[in-house]
Design a protein around this motif. Structure first.
Motif, PDB file in Angstrom:
ATOM      1  N   PHE A 184      46.484  39.682  33.718  1.00  0.00           N
ATOM      2  CA  PHE A 184      45.315  38.933  33.881  1.00  0.00           C
ATOM      3  C   PHE A 184      45.194  38.099  32.704  1.00  0.00           C
ATOM      4  O   PHE A 184      45.813  38.574  31.530  1.00  0.00           O
ATOM      5  CB  PHE A 184      44.231  40.212  34.194  1.00  0.00           C
ATOM      6  N   TYR A 202      32.436  33.785  34.695  1.00  0.00           N
ATOM      7  CA  TYR A 202      33.274  34.860  34.838  1.00  0.00           C
ATOM      8  C   TYR A 202      33.743  34.955  33.506  1.00  0.00           C
ATOM      9  O   TYR A 202      34.268  33.866  32.871  1.00  0.00           O
ATOM     10  CB  TYR A 202      34.227  34.436  36.000  1.00  0.00           C
ATOM     11  N   PRO A 204      36.708  37.969  31.259  1.00  0.00           N
ATOM     12  CA  PRO A 204      37.365  39.138  31.353  1.00  0.00           C
ATOM     13  C   PRO A 204      36.634  40.238  31.028  1.00  0.00           C
ATOM     14  O   PRO A 204      36.060  40.221  29.827  1.00  0.00           O
ATOM     15  CB  PRO A 204      38.596  38.983  30.470  1.00  0.00           C
ATOM     16  N   LYS A 232      34.875  40.768  34.816  1.00  0.00           N
ATOM     17  CA  LYS A 232      36.235  41.455  35.866  1.00  0.00           C
ATOM     18  C   LYS A 232      37.572  40.817  35.422  1.00  0.00           C
ATOM     19  O   LYS A 232      37.645  39.991  34.445  1.00  0.00           O
ATOM     20  CB  LYS A 232      35.894  40.950  37.204  1.00  0.00           C
ATOM     21  N   GLN A 233      38.438  41.403  36.022  1.00  0.00           N
ATOM     22  CA  GLN A 233      39.606  40.917  35.872  1.00  0.00           C
ATOM     23  C   GLN A 233      40.015  39.582  36.416  1.00  0.00           C
ATOM     24  O   GLN A 233      39.700  39.388  37.683  1.00  0.00           O
ATOM     25  CB  GLN A 233      41.031  41.818  36.335  1.00  0.00           C
ATOM     26  N   ILE A 234      40.677  38.681  35.679  1.00  0.00           N
ATOM     27  CA  ILE A 234      40.767  37.466  36.176  1.00  0.00           C
ATOM     28  C   ILE A 234      42.164  36.765  36.293  1.00  0.00           C
ATOM     29  O   ILE A 234      42.802  37.118  35.205  1.00  0.00           O
ATOM     30  CB  ILE A 234      39.879  36.318  35.462  1.00  0.00           C
ATOM     31  N   ARG A 235      42.443  36.289  37.510  1.00  0.00           N
ATOM     32  CA  ARG A 235      43.896  35.637  37.376  1.00  0.00           C
ATOM     33  C   ARG A 235      44.040  34.248  36.914  1.00  0.00           C
ATOM     34  O   ARG A 235      43.039  33.678  37.002  1.00  0.00           O
ATOM     35  CB  ARG A 235      44.469  35.718  38.939  1.00  0.00           C
ATOM     36  N   GLU A 238      42.923  31.738  39.424  1.00  0.00           N
ATOM     37  CA  GLU A 238      41.191  31.697  39.213  1.00  0.00           C
ATOM     38  C   GLU A 238      40.613  30.544  38.052  1.00  0.00           C
ATOM     39  O   GLU A 238      39.921  29.892  38.324  1.00  0.00           O
ATOM     40  CB  GLU A 238      40.616  32.734  38.948  1.00  0.00           C
ATOM     41  N   ALA A 242      38.984  26.640  38.572  1.00  0.00           N
ATOM     42  CA  ALA A 242      37.573  26.801  38.153  1.00  0.00           C
ATOM     43  C   ALA A 242      36.858  25.629  38.184  1.00  0.00           C
ATOM     44  O   ALA A 242      37.750  24.423  38.435  1.00  0.00           O
ATOM     45  CB  ALA A 242      37.709  27.363  36.728  1.00  0.00           C
TER      46      ALA A 242
END
Ligand code: PMP
Length: 296
Positions: A184, A202, A204, A232-235, A238, A242
């Motif tokens: 991530f 958003y 991490p 949150k955990q972001i890939r 994403e 964005a």
């Protein structure tokens, strides 16, 4: 330049000329990267020179030292007084402050046998500049919480940051983005990251990143402005998809991102939430009202 012949620093209990300060070549910190530092900014505000979030920075310095066993015999009040005096003795108002706690000679791999305090200050423009950044995903992963206490701002951790930044620059980019051990996104080498998607920010979640004081400030500002923030955990995908992206940190402040791995984002920066946050952040550090602000 960070210093000249006149520069005064605080070192080991006294205000001395930087060029006359002597460290010991057997200091444990020099050999093993076993030291702790902070990066703090002071601003020339409407109410005079003010160190932004000084308590939070020195709280983190105490946490960092305690986390790795470096004695910490300082109070925030004393450190803040010294910091203002360093600014004053160098005639600085808009400046960057660098407190550093080092350990005295000890060649064994045991906890620190004492603490030595340095506080230096210099004028430092926006660390990553003012132009939108072209980021590159690093081939280096962010240090793992299984190997280090990643929430502590430890000198040695910054070898990871140096490798990542230099790699990105060698490839022709402005800065790196590091992934965590699970793949991530984590953060930049010296800044946290936010992405905007569908009117929401958003970032991490804590766990594999430095808990940035600017990151916390961005979350605070967003609350005030009614912008939702999700940790949150972001890939990576994403980020590529964005609407906009920005980095934030004490030295970098708020800086927009133009592209990641040459992929650009949906919105022009001037229409992004990041641009609104950047404007609000500037007003906040200058102690001006930042509520009801607009980017333009
Ligand atoms: N991550 C890393 C790795 C950093 O070095 C920094 C700069 N201290 C940050 C994030 C941002 O932290 P802050 O906002 O507290 O300066």
């Amino acid at each position: 330049m960070y210093y000249n012949e006149e520069t005064i620093i605080y070192y080991n209990g006294a205000f001395v000329k930087a060029i006359e300060a002597n460290g010991n070549v057997y200091d444990q910190t020099l050999h093993y990267g076993y030291g702790v530092f902070e990066g703090i900014r002071a601003y020339d505000t409407a109410n005079g020179v003010r160190i932004f979030k000084a308590q939070e920075h020195f709280d983190r310095m105490r946490f960092s030292c305690e986390a790795i066993g470096i004695p910490y015999p300082y109070s925030n009040a004393e450190l803040i007084d010294i910091s203002y005096e360093v600014l004053q003795r160098n005639n600085l108002s808009d400046a960057y402050l660098r407190p550093l706690v080092t350990c005295p000679p000890n060649m064994s791999l045991t906890k620190g046998r004492g603490a030595q305090l340095l506080i230096a200050a210099w004028e430092w423009g926006a660390y990553l500049g003012e132009k939108l950044l072209r980021l590159k995903t690093s081939s280096y992963r962010r240090i793992s919480p299984k190997n280090f206490i990643v929430e502590a701002k430890v000198s040695g951790h910054y070898v990871n940051s140096i490798l990542a930044t230099q790699e990105a620059k060698d490839l022709g980019y402005d800065e790196a983005l590091l992934l965590d051990m699970e793949g991530f996104i984590a953060e930049g080498p010296g800044a946290n990251i936010f992405i905007e998607k569908d009117q929401t920010l958003y970032t991490p979640q804590l766990g594999s990143i430095l808990p940035g004081i600017t990151r916390a400030t961005v979350i605070e500002i967003s609350k005030e402005l009614g912008i939702p923030v999700i940790e949150k955990q972001i890939r990576l995908e994403e980020v590529y998809n964005a609407d906009s992206v920005f980095l934030c940190g004490t030295a970098a402040e708020i800086i927009g991102v133009e592209s990641l791995d040459d992929q650009t984002f949906q919105k022009p920066w001037s229409e992004s939430i990041g641009a609104v946050i950047k404007h609000a952040y500037k007003n906040l550090v200058l102690e001006k009202d930042y509520k009801n602000v607009h980017a333009h």
